[in-house]
Design a protein around this motif. Structure first.
Motif, PDB file in Angstrom:
ATOM      1  N   LYS A   1      -4.558   6.597   0.094  1.00 16.23           N
ATOM      2  CA  LYS A   1      -4.006   6.937   1.410  1.00 16.23           C
ATOM      3  C   LYS A   1      -4.834   6.331   2.535  1.00 16.23           C
ATOM      4  CE  LYS A   1      -1.571  10.893  -0.284  1.00 16.23           C
ATOM      5  NZ  LYS A   1      -1.534  12.319  -0.475  1.00 16.23           N
ATOM      6  N   ALA A   2      -6.142   6.258   2.358  1.00 14.69           N
ATOM      7  CA  ALA A   2      -6.981   5.591   3.356  1.00 14.69           C
ATOM      8  C   ALA A   2      -6.687   4.093   3.390  1.00 14.69           C
ATOM      9  CB  ALA A   2      -8.458   5.844   3.063  1.00 14.69           C
ATOM     10  N   LEU A   3      -6.426   3.500   2.232  1.00 11.70           N
ATOM     11  CA  LEU A   3      -6.027   2.094   2.177  1.00 11.70           C
ATOM     12  C   LEU A   3      -4.729   1.868   2.949  1.00 11.70           C
ATOM     13  CD1 LEU A   3      -6.185  -0.824   0.798  1.00 11.70           C
ATOM     14  CD2 LEU A   3      -4.614   0.169  -0.863  1.00 11.70           C
ATOM     15  N   PHE A   4      -3.754   2.747   2.745  1.00  3.94           N
ATOM     16  CA  PHE A   4      -2.497   2.622   3.485  1.00  3.94           C
ATOM     17  C   PHE A   4      -2.729   2.749   4.984  1.00  3.94           C
ATOM     18  CE2 PHE A   4       0.748   4.967   5.779  1.00  3.94           C
ATOM     19  CZ  PHE A   4       1.734   3.999   5.803  1.00  3.94           C
TER      20      PHE A   4
ATOM     21  N   SER B   1       0.832  -1.209   0.000  1.00  5.97           N
ATOM     22  CA  SER B   1       0.000   0.000   0.000  1.00  5.97           C
ATOM     23  C   SER B   1       0.867   1.260   0.000  1.00  5.97           C
ATOM     24  CB  SER B   1      -0.965  -0.007   1.177  1.00  5.97           C
ATOM     25  OG  SER B   1      -0.268  -0.035   2.394  1.00  5.97           O
ATOM     26  N   THR B   2       2.046   1.206   0.614  1.00  6.11           N
ATOM     27  CA  THR B   2       2.973   2.336   0.550  1.00  6.11           C
ATOM     28  C   THR B   2       3.443   2.560  -0.881  1.00  6.11           C
ATOM     29  OG1 THR B   2       3.740   1.885   2.783  1.00  6.11           O
ATOM     30  CG2 THR B   2       5.156   3.243   1.425  1.00  6.11           C
ATOM     31  N   LEU B   3       3.767   1.477  -1.575  1.00  6.98           N
ATOM     32  CA  LEU B   3       4.185   1.608  -2.975  1.00  6.98           C
ATOM     33  C   LEU B   3       3.056   2.140  -3.854  1.00  6.98           C
ATOM     34  CD1 LEU B   3       6.348  -1.614  -3.358  1.00  6.98           C
ATOM     35  CD2 LEU B   3       7.136   0.753  -3.208  1.00  6.98           C
ATOM     36  N   VAL B   4       1.812   1.747  -3.548  1.00  7.13           N
ATOM     37  CA  VAL B   4       0.664   2.264  -4.312  1.00  7.13           C
ATOM     38  C   VAL B   4       0.513   3.764  -4.094  1.00  7.13           C
ATOM     39  CG1 VAL B   4      -1.870   2.200  -4.439  1.00  7.13           C
ATOM     40  CG2 VAL B   4      -0.570   0.079  -4.426  1.00  7.13           C
ATOM     41  N   VAL B   5       0.654   4.211  -2.831  1.00  2.00           N
ATOM     42  CA  VAL B   5       0.546   5.641  -2.535  1.00  2.00           C
ATOM     43  C   VAL B   5       1.666   6.405  -3.239  1.00  2.00           C
ATOM     44  CG1 VAL B   5       0.728   7.361  -0.688  1.00  2.00           C
ATOM     45  CG2 VAL B   5      -0.693   5.365  -0.365  1.00  2.00           C
ATOM     46  N   CYS B   6       2.877   5.888  -3.175  1.00  2.00           N
ATOM     47  CA  CYS B   6       4.006   6.572  -3.831  1.00  2.00           C
ATOM     48  C   CYS B   6       3.827   6.610  -5.347  1.00  2.00           C
ATOM     49  CB  CYS B   6       5.317   5.887  -3.458  1.00  2.00           C
ATOM     50  SG  CYS B   6       5.785   6.115  -1.742  1.00  2.00           S
ATOM     51  N   TRP B   7       3.356   5.509  -5.920  1.00  2.00           N
ATOM     52  CA  TRP B   7       3.134   5.466  -7.358  1.00  2.00           C
ATOM     53  C   TRP B   7       2.064   6.468  -7.775  1.00  2.00           C
ATOM     54  CZ3 TRP B   7       5.763   3.931 -11.320  1.00  2.00           C
ATOM     55  CH2 TRP B   7       5.137   3.776 -12.546  1.00  2.00           C
ATOM     56  N   TRP B   8       0.978   6.541  -7.031  1.00  2.00           N
ATOM     57  CA  TRP B   8      -0.075   7.492  -7.366  1.00  2.00           C
ATOM     58  C   TRP B   8       0.397   8.930  -7.157  1.00  2.00           C
ATOM     59  CZ3 TRP B   8      -3.938   7.707 -10.372  1.00  2.00           C
ATOM     60  CH2 TRP B   8      -4.818   8.779 -10.304  1.00  2.00           C
ATOM     61  N   THR B   9       1.252   9.157  -6.176  1.00  2.00           N
ATOM     62  CA  THR B   9       1.800  10.490  -5.951  1.00  2.00           C
ATOM     63  C   THR B   9       2.661  10.922  -7.129  1.00  2.00           C
ATOM     64  OG1 THR B   9       1.751  10.114  -3.580  1.00  2.00           O
ATOM     65  CG2 THR B   9       3.149  11.884  -4.342  1.00  2.00           C
ATOM     66  N   LEU B  10       3.425   9.996  -7.690  1.00  2.00           N
ATOM     67  CA  LEU B  10       4.218  10.323  -8.874  1.00  2.00           C
ATOM     68  C   LEU B  10       3.329  10.613 -10.087  1.00  2.00           C
ATOM     69  CD1 LEU B  10       7.133   7.759  -8.511  1.00  2.00           C
ATOM     70  CD2 LEU B  10       7.202  10.227  -8.117  1.00  2.00           C
TER      71      LEU B  10
END
Length: 171
Positions: A121-124, A32-41
């Motif tokens: 972010k809620a998922l994370f 979930s951290t990688l998903v948040v970082c990927w979406w942030t990029l």
């Protein structure tokens, strides 16, 4: 390629906390951290299209860079990175939740980006909360005197080769 101590030679294992216990991040937290970082990029790339002002663009890119760097520290299991990343995600979700309703008057891209950002972010935050409660439950001890190791008598083999529980009365 794989190390028996850390699981992978490129990632070091997290250090023990002040109590001396080790709480690694769960796989769901890392994904979930990688998903948040990927979406942030992805959002940083969309900012070049959606933001007109140079100062607003620079501020947006800087905040997204801070979030990606702290997310990378979570993946590498830095000591306080999970706490910092949880705080940043929680503040972002609280700030975006009030702005989502106002953005439905604009084109569909902005509210969709905002909703996906809040959802990731809620998922994370949910994964981090569940992971922390499971790690706390794993280290929970029953301090009841009924389960103290010196009060429970051992199981011994009897003459007919079955196991039985001995009592405290000496039988």
């Amino acid at each position: 390629m794989f190390s028996t101590r850390t699981g992978h030679r490129f990632f070091r294992q997290a250090e023990p906390d002040a109590c001396g216990s080790f709480h690694p991040n769960g796989l769901a937290v890392i994904i979930s951290t990688l998903v948040v970082c990927w979406w942030t990029l992805i959002e940083a790339a969309l900012d070049f299209v959606l933001i007109d002002s140079d100062t607003a663009l620079a501020t947006s890119i800087a905040t997204r860079l801070i979030l990606v760097v702290s997310g990378g520290a979570v993946v590498l299991e830095s000591r306080i990175a999970l706490t910092v990343f949880c705080f940043l995600c929680a503040m972002s979700v609280l700030a975006l939740a009030s702005a989502v309703a106002l953005q439905f008057n604009e084109p569909l891209l902005r509210p969709a980006v905002c909703l996906v950002d809040s959802a990731t972010k809620a998922l994370f935050l949910g994964c981090a909360f569940i992971s922390s409660t499971k790690s706390n439950a794993r280290h929970w001890r029953n301090d009841s005197l009924a389960f103290a190791p010196d009060l429970v008598s051992p199981r011994v083999r009897s003459a007919d080769k079955t196991f039985r529980q001995t009592s405290f009365k000496g039988d």
